[in-house]
Design an enzyme around this catalytic site. Structure first.
Site, PDB file in Angstrom:
ATOM      1  N   CYS A  89       1.365  -4.807   0.953  1.00 30.61           N
ATOM      2  CA  CYS A  89       1.624  -5.433   2.251  1.00 30.61           C
ATOM      3  C   CYS A  89       2.469  -4.543   3.157  1.00 30.61           C
ATOM      4  O   CYS A  89       2.615  -4.832   4.347  1.00 30.61           O
ATOM      5  CB  CYS A  89       2.292  -6.789   2.064  1.00 30.61           C
ATOM      6  SG  CYS A  89       1.265  -7.874   1.072  1.00 30.61           S
ATOM      7  N   HIS A 377      -1.295 -13.256   7.987  1.00 29.38           N
ATOM      8  CA  HIS A 377      -0.879 -12.025   7.313  1.00 29.38           C
ATOM      9  C   HIS A 377      -2.077 -11.319   6.675  1.00 29.38           C
ATOM     10  O   HIS A 377      -2.303 -11.422   5.481  1.00 29.38           O
ATOM     11  CB  HIS A 377       0.189 -12.375   6.262  1.00 29.38           C
ATOM     12  CG  HIS A 377       0.599 -11.234   5.391  1.00 29.38           C
ATOM     13  ND1 HIS A 377       0.752  -9.941   5.859  1.00 29.38           N
ATOM     14  CD2 HIS A 377       0.890 -11.189   4.061  1.00 29.38           C
ATOM     15  CE1 HIS A 377       1.118  -9.163   4.853  1.00 29.38           C
ATOM     16  NE2 HIS A 377       1.197  -9.885   3.749  1.00 29.38           N
ATOM     17  N   CYS A 408       8.354  -6.919   2.551  1.00 27.06           N
ATOM     18  CA  CYS A 408       8.157  -6.922   1.097  1.00 27.06           C
ATOM     19  C   CYS A 408       6.706  -6.581   0.794  1.00 27.06           C
ATOM     20  O   CYS A 408       5.824  -6.755   1.635  1.00 27.06           O
ATOM     21  CB  CYS A 408       8.499  -8.291   0.526  1.00 27.06           C
ATOM     22  SG  CYS A 408       7.570  -9.630   1.277  1.00 27.06           S
TER      23      CYS A 408
END
Lengths: 422, 282
Positions: A89, A377, A408
């Site tokens: 990510c 996301h 993160c």
């Protein structure tokens, strides 16, 4: 000789829930749309840029050169090189850092950091057993050998394999990992729902004020972030059932990010290049750092960025009070809340090698135009969404305004960066 | 001419096609004089996505001109299924195609489509028929296409144009495309063109081909897709369908700058014989 790498702007397509309006589009289509929007916005058609760095977390084998192929489909000069990066990510921020570093070293003048993900077009692969049998048959030198290789295929090998969502070493999904962290840090349901509601409200307000008009280009008939719920409330979010952490869990579909489709791109250049083009530099990329924690050893999977933040601030002689704005990627509402608690926790900070606590954040500076809970996301796209958003916000606050990004990433990793308005 | 037949919905191609399959005993080529019109056609994003996957285009908010041809094609079939037409679409050979995209056309824009036939022209092997299509958005012409079919063995007034095709020079491939046996079915799904010559070995044999042949408009679309990022927002493109491509098959592609546009060829794998020749001009 070092050069200042500055953010000139960005472009993304509206983000949407997986299986929604972009269900038919591939990573290639989404990334090309984001790049072409950026090209149109900055008049880069036919231009050869130093490099485009992009990436996706869920990637088909045929897309081994995804970003280069998207560049070839875009209006950029075909002489523009590209590379694929992947840091889970953190990808979309890592691509920006990669381009900024090359600019700082004088290797290139201008580049694009980008990211894309489509949970709708996730690769489904064949089982390991079937793959081995097929490859063996392919290598066979005789018909007999080939038949023997293919005879090893069993019915159980034929089931297609969905992409892994679990951490390979722990077998826990990201939500299950975060549920452990939520429990350990004592993060309550109400504060998670409040953060999620605030994310939607901030995002909706930013859209209403036209903040995203020069950051987003419509695609496939979608003109606004499709996951956004402007009218959601803490009460509505409070009625949702737990999704992670068992029946007593506090994490729901409302305070966790949705599987999303989208793409984003940020235009990064040297100050000289920007000046020569008459383009306004929004913010300088000051520093960045990556860190990781030992999650197979029991560490909090999504608190990887804490150590990176502490080391980077110490190196720069900065404290949280020096930042006008802070963006903490909302993988889950409880990730943000646990990160804020970890920043304040002297023991935790020392346990990851820092000298002491990072500090307490004035929450009014956090995610002021909403973040991943409301926007969505698409894994690799989020970093390339955050950078232009924060750069624009800082620029509006005036030169010298500093912003911090904390993201993160799977594998217990974290990517952080500092921007400063020019 | 000047009369118009207005359709309420895209004509189903099955029935029209069945009529178009009935052999014509006439030897003089004739075509209907009316124009077939279909107004307010909304474009299907899902089908466009499928079309883009099959032909190699990136899925964008603006559509390729070959896609608009696909939308107009049922009107071609409908027009030539008219009892007044002696030219049959099945069996006629699509020899050339010319299109002009006047401006980028969005997938959200409803299209008003119109197709008419020009008077047949003489050809040394039969009669040429131009089907002239037009797409409008709110009265503005955004796309025009002329598909020229050769009805072999039929007669049309006039003297054949003997100017011949431009010179072809063998050359090395810039790309190799491997066309799977299933491509005819894939393109049938996205184009709606049910001609069995593209999917059935038996039907292909009946028309003199050893194997099914890929739709010429697939090859055209694939060639245009290979140039996609080099194409401006408005342009003209012409293709000559020189020789059908058998499925499965392997062909070569090459393209070069020419007169502000592009010349491209789809050739045999060794680059010695053309299958399709394409000219793109601003």
């Amino acid at each position: 000789m070092t050069h200042n790498a500055v953010v000139l702007g960005g472009n993304r397509i509206p983000f949407a829930k997986a299986g929604g309006p972009y269900a038919e589009a591939s990573n290639h289509d989404l990334l090309t749309a984001a790049l072409d929007g950026l090209v149109a916005r900055f008049g880069l058609a036919g231009e050869r840029l130093g490099e485009v760095a992009g990436g996706a977390v869920l990637k088909h084998p045929k897309d081994f050169n995804l970003t280069r192929e998207a560049v070839l489909s875009s209006a950029l000069s075909p002489a523009t090189p590209a590379c694929d990066l992947q840091q889970a990510c953190g990808t979309g921020l890592e691509t920006v850092v990669y381009v900024a570093n090359k600019i700082a070293l004088g290797q290139i003048d201008v580049g694009i950091g980008a990211g894309v993900d489509s949970a709708s077009d996730a690769p489904i692969t064949v089982s390991d057993g079937l793959k081995r049998a097929l490859l063996k048959a392919n290598r066979a030198r005789s018909a007999g050998e080939r038949v023997k290789a293919l005879a090893a295929i069993r019915p159980r090998h034929l089931a297609p394999q969905a992409p892994g969502v679990a951490e390979p070493r722990t077998g826990l999904s990201m939500g299950e990992h975060q549920a452990l962290t939520t429990e350990r840090w004592g993060i309550g349901r109400a504060e998670q729902d409040e953060l999620a509601a605030a994310s939607h409200h901030h995002l909706a307000q930013a859209w209403q004020e036209g903040f995203f008009d020069d950051l987003v280009t419509p695609y496939m008939g979608v003109t606004k972030d499709a996951i956004m719920r402007p009218d959601t409330t803490v009460e509505k979010l409070g009625s949702l059932k737990p999704a992670f952490g068992g029946p007593e869990g506090t994490m729901t579909a409302g305070n966790s990010t949705a599987l999303s489709d989208g793409a984003a791109a940020a235009l990064i250049a040297s100050e000289d290049w920007a000046a020569a083009r008459g383009l306004t530099a929004l913010a300088r990329i000051v520093d960045a750092e990556v860190a990781a924690v030992d999650h197979p050893g029991g560490a909090d999977l999504l608190l990887g960025p804490v150590a990176a933040t502490g080391r980077m601030l110490a190196r720069r002689g900065l404290t949280l009070d020096d930042f006008a704005l802070v963006e903490i990627h909302e993988a889950f509402a409880s990730t943000v809340l646990a990160t804020l608690k970890a920043w304040e926790d002297a023991d935790y900070c020392r346990s990851v090698g820092l000298d002491g606590p990072i500090g307490t954040l004035d929450r009014s500076r956090l995610n002021v135009t909403g973040s991943s809970l409301a926007v969505g996301h698409p894994f690799a796209a989020t970093g390339a969404r955050l950078v232009p958003t924060l750069a624009k916000l800082l620029h509006a606050r005036g030169p010298g305004s500093k912003g911090l990004i904390s993201m993160c990433a799977a594998g217990g990793q974290g990517v952080v960066a500092i921007l400063e308005a020019v | 001419m000047s009369d118009t037949v207005t359709l309420d919905a895209p004509p189903g191609m099955g029935a029209s096609f069945a009529r178009a399959l009935i052999p014509s005993r006439a030897s003089d080529a004739s075509v209907p004089s009316h124009e077939v019109v279909l107004s307010g056609l909304s474009q299907d994003r899902h089908r466009l996505a499928d079309y883009a996957r099959v032909t190699g285009f990136t899925l964008r908010d603006h559509v390729p001109p070959t896609w608009i041809h696909v939308l107009a094609f049922p009107l071609h079939v409908h027009l030539l299924a008219d009892p007044k037409a002696t030219v049959r679409l099945v069996g006629a050979v699509h020899v050339t195609n010319a299109m002009r995209l006047h401006r980028p056309v969005g997938v959200d824009e409803p299209l008003d489509l119109a197709v008419r036939a020009a008077a047949p022209r003489a050809h040394r092997r039969g009669a040429l028929v131009d089907l002239i299509a037009r797409a409008e958005v709110a009265g503005e012409t955004v796309w025009e296409g002329t598909s020229t079919y050769l009805a072999t063995g039929m007669r049309a007034p006039g003297t054949p144009d003997e100017s011949g095709r431009p010179h072809f020079e063998a050359g090395p491939a810039q790309g190799i495309w491997r066309l799977p046996a299933t491509l005819g079915r894939d393109y049938r799904r996205v184009s709606g063109d049910p001609n069995p010559i593209h999917t059935s070995r038996v039907a292909a044999k009946a028309f003199g081909f050893a194997r099914p042949i890929i739709h010429g408009m697939w090859t055209h679309a694939r060639a245009l897709a290979a140039l996609e990022q080099r194409l401006p927002g408005a342009y003209a493109v012409e293709v000559d369908f020189v020789k059908p491509v058998l499925l499965p098959g392997t062909v070569a592609f090459r393209a070069a700058d020419a007169a502000g546009g592009w010349d491209a060829d789809v050739t045999t794998r060794d680059g010695t014989k053309p299958h399709l020749r394409m000219r793109v001009r601003p």
